[in-house]
Design a protein around this motif. Structure first.
Motif, short mmCIF file in Angstrom:
data_model
loop_
_atom_site.label_atom_id
_atom_site.label_comp_id
_atom_site.label_asym_id
_atom_site.label_seq_id
_atom_site.Cartn_x
_atom_site.Cartn_y
_atom_site.Cartn_z
N TRP A 188 -99.32 7.84 -54.86
CA TRP A 188 -100.44 8.40 -55.60
C TRP A 188 -100.30 8.20 -57.10
CZ3 TRP A 188 -105.07 8.93 -54.29
CH2 TRP A 188 -105.44 9.37 -53.01
N ASP A 189 -99.11 8.37 -57.64
CA ASP A 189 -98.96 8.20 -59.09
C ASP A 189 -99.32 6.78 -59.50
OD1 ASP A 189 -98.17 10.82 -59.36
OD2 ASP A 189 -96.01 10.37 -59.43
N ALA A 190 -98.90 5.81 -58.72
CA ALA A 190 -99.23 4.41 -59.03
C ALA A 190 -100.71 4.13 -58.82
CB ALA A 190 -98.38 3.47 -58.18
N LEU A 191 -101.29 4.70 -57.77
CA LEU A 191 -102.73 4.53 -57.54
C LEU A 191 -103.54 5.04 -58.71
CD1 LEU A 191 -102.94 5.71 -53.81
CD2 LEU A 191 -103.58 3.43 -54.62
N LEU A 192 -103.19 6.21 -59.21
CA LEU A 192 -103.98 6.84 -60.26
C LEU A 192 -103.66 6.29 -61.64
CD1 LEU A 192 -103.97 10.54 -59.02
CD2 LEU A 192 -105.65 8.73 -58.61
N ALA A 193 -102.52 5.62 -61.79
CA ALA A 193 -102.16 5.03 -63.08
C ALA A 193 -103.13 3.92 -63.47
CB ALA A 193 -100.73 4.51 -63.04
N ASP A 194 -103.65 3.21 -62.47
CA ASP A 194 -104.64 2.15 -62.75
C ASP A 194 -105.58 2.05 -61.56
OD1 ASP A 194 -106.11 0.03 -63.65
OD2 ASP A 194 -104.41 -1.30 -64.03
N LEU A 195 -106.44 3.07 -61.41
CA LEU A 195 -107.35 3.10 -60.27
C LEU A 195 -108.31 1.92 -60.29
CD1 LEU A 195 -108.15 4.80 -57.79
CD2 LEU A 195 -109.77 6.01 -59.25
N ASP A 196 -108.69 1.45 -61.47
CA ASP A 196 -109.59 0.31 -61.56
C ASP A 196 -108.97 -0.93 -60.92
OD1 ASP A 196 -111.39 1.88 -62.91
OD2 ASP A 196 -111.01 1.01 -64.88
N ALA A 197 -107.69 -1.14 -61.12
CA ALA A 197 -107.03 -2.30 -60.52
C ALA A 197 -107.02 -2.18 -59.00
CB ALA A 197 -105.60 -2.42 -61.04
N VAL A 198 -106.86 -0.97 -58.50
CA VAL A 198 -106.84 -0.76 -57.05
C VAL A 198 -108.21 -1.02 -56.45
CG1 VAL A 198 -106.46 0.94 -55.22
CG2 VAL A 198 -104.95 0.90 -57.22
N THR A 199 -109.25 -0.40 -57.00
CA THR A 199 -110.58 -0.57 -56.41
C THR A 199 -111.14 -1.96 -56.67
OG1 THR A 199 -111.73 0.35 -58.34
CG2 THR A 199 -111.05 1.89 -56.61
N GLY A 200 -110.58 -2.67 -57.65
CA GLY A 200 -111.01 -4.04 -57.92
C GLY A 200 -110.25 -5.08 -57.15
N ALA A 201 -109.36 -4.66 -56.26
CA ALA A 201 -108.51 -5.60 -55.53
C ALA A 201 -109.20 -6.27 -54.36
CB ALA A 201 -107.26 -4.88 -55.04
N GLY A 202 -110.45 -5.93 -54.11
CA GLY A 202 -111.20 -6.55 -53.02
C GLY A 202 -112.67 -6.30 -53.17
N THR A 203 -113.43 -6.87 -52.27
CA THR A 203 -114.87 -6.64 -52.27
C THR A 203 -115.19 -5.18 -52.03
OG1 THR A 203 -115.17 -8.88 -51.38
CG2 THR A 203 -117.04 -7.36 -51.18
N SER A 204 -114.45 -4.56 -51.12
CA SER A 204 -114.61 -3.15 -50.78
C SER A 204 -113.22 -2.58 -50.50
CB SER A 204 -115.51 -2.99 -49.54
OG SER A 204 -115.57 -1.65 -49.13
N VAL A 205 -112.92 -1.45 -51.16
CA VAL A 205 -111.58 -0.88 -51.07
C VAL A 205 -111.69 0.60 -50.71
CG1 VAL A 205 -109.47 -0.33 -52.34
CG2 VAL A 205 -110.62 -2.53 -52.72
N SER A 206 -110.87 1.05 -49.76
CA SER A 206 -110.84 2.45 -49.35
C SER A 206 -109.41 2.96 -49.38
CB SER A 206 -111.40 2.64 -47.94
OG SER A 206 -112.77 2.32 -47.87
N ILE A 207 -109.24 4.16 -49.92
CA ILE A 207 -107.96 4.86 -49.89
C ILE A 207 -108.10 6.03 -48.91
CG2 ILE A 207 -106.21 6.11 -51.21
CD1 ILE A 207 -107.47 4.77 -53.74
#
Length: 419
Positions: A188-207
């Motif tokens: 979670w800490d890494a996810l929230l550190a750069d949430l834009d990078a996570v949600t931009g990692a694909g066409t559609s992203v779900s956590i």
């Protein structure tokens, strides 16, 4: 006799009767017969938005329309059709929709009317694909509204308040394929550190998370259009998140057989076989469940997730799974993404509505003020507070009064919202 319950079984409908018109004339007669009416689709709403003490009207026996336009950039479809029924037909013509929701089982008219959304940083809700819709009003008049017409932006996400939706014209594009990748235990800490990078990692992203633990989420699903040029970036991201590729197929809810889910493991497939989480031929999700969802402004997303994290000890015992994903901004007056890129915070709860409703006021108070509840799911915010979060609400109320001056389509749900 009416239809007894919604899809999940958590709501008993009060309607005395249900009408199944097979033509526009029969529909006009059903609406004009007297008393309140509400349109009923695939019954996938978890609250009483579709309920009525009068007559339910289902359009499942109306003529089927799936008509691709001459320019091959739009398709006109019957409002009662499910996305899963439409997709294979337009795929055969080499066409596709830009977006699909988690479930292909939902009707087009119902999904659009409630702002149901699908996901992706660059993808608008299902309603944002609407370029025209045809309504039959309480007076029996047929009205078509096209993108750019006065009132169009208010009529699309219409909460069933303007009339019966006969057909909807949707934007389409050339067909494409998608591959789906699942990773486990991103921190979670890494996810929230750069949430834009996570949600931009694909066409559609779900956590996905059960919030049984607060150091890591359970799963990260990435759906990517083909060709895939993000392999290296995705591998680097997974490493940064401390996430490992799943060693087999997964269901969003831990411990549930994934047979009902669409193909994973990076195997490319047709868009409509990958964008939804679930396959049309199976009962979606858990079946017996309750759902809530709040869309917050993207700028508030990390604060909203931290608020959920702080309540994990109370949320987890009631939760089947929490899904977090993104939706692009649009101009539709009652869209949960109206005027702002949004992050959806979706909760699939265990079927204990009393306990869920006892928790929701505290959850809603902890979320940022930009949080807009999904129109078709369970929430406890009062009508005045919900209205305050939509700057065009008064315009919508005026539009609804114009289309339905006798308030034939108004039910208790809409009255609570102030209509």
């Amino acid at each position: 006799m009416g239809i007894e319950r919604n899809w999940a079984g958590n709501l008993a409908y009060r309607a005395a009767a249900v009408a199944h018109p097979a033509s526009v004339d029969e529909l006009r007669d059903a609406i004009g017969a007297g008393g309140p009416v509400r349109m009923l689709g695939t019954r996938h709403c978890f609250n009483d938005i579709a309920d009525t003490a009068g007559t339910h009207i289902a359009l499942d026996r109306m003529p089927t329309v799936i008509e691709v336009g001459a320019q091959r950039d739009a398709v006109r479809v019957s409002g009662a059709l499910r996305y899963g029924d439409i997709a294979p037909v337009i795929e055969e013509q080499g066409l596709a929709l830009a977006n699909l929701a988690s479930l292909p089982h939902i009707s087009v008219a119902g999904a659009v009317a409630t702002g149901t959304h699908g996901s992706g940083d660059a993808i608008g809700s299902l309603a944002s694909a609407v370029r025209a819709l045809t309504l039959l009003t309480a007076s029996g008049e047929i009205r078509m509204l096209r993108r750019g017409d006065a009132g169009f932006d208010g009529a699309v996400v219409g909460l069933g308040a303007l009339g019966a939706v006969l057909d909807i014209t949707l934007d389409v594009e050339p067909t494409y394929s998608v591959a789906q990748h699942v990773y486990e235990h991103p921190g979670w800490d890494a996810l929230l550190a750069d949430l834009d990078a996570v949600t931009g990692a694909g066409t559609s992203v779900s956590i996905f998370s059960t919030w049984q633990r607060t150091d890591a989420a359970d799963q990260l699903w990435i759906k990517q259009r083909q060709p895939d040029d993000l392999r290296a970036e995705r591998a680097a991201l997974a490493d940064a998140l401390g996430a490992a590729p799943a060693d087999g197929k997964r269901h969003p809810i831990l411990g549930v057989d994934p047979e009902a889910c669409t193909e994973q493991g990076g195997v490319p497939g047709e868009w409509f076989q990958r964008l939804p989480h679930f396959r049309l031929e199976f009962t979606p999700s858990a079946g017996a469940e309750i759902q809530s969802e709040y869309l917050v402004a993207r700028a508030d997303a990390v604060a909203a997730i931290e608020a959920i994290r702080s309540l994990a000890g109370r949320i987890a015992p009631l939760l089947l799974v929490n899904e977090i994903r993104t939706v692009r901004a649009d101009d539709l007056w009652l869209s949960m993404a109206h005027g702002v890129d949004a992050v959806g915070l979706h909760f699939t709860w265990r079927p204990d509505e009393q306990a869920v409703r006892a928790l929701l006021p505290d959850l809603e108070a902890a979320l940022p003020a930009s949080a807009r509840p999904h129109w078709g799911k369970v929430f406890t915010l009062d009508g005045a507070e919900v209205r305050s979060r939509y700057p065009r609400w008064d315009d919508f109320a005026a539009l609804a009064a114009q289309h339905d001056p006798e308030r034939r389509f108004v039910n208790e749900y809409l009255e609570r919202l102030g209509l």
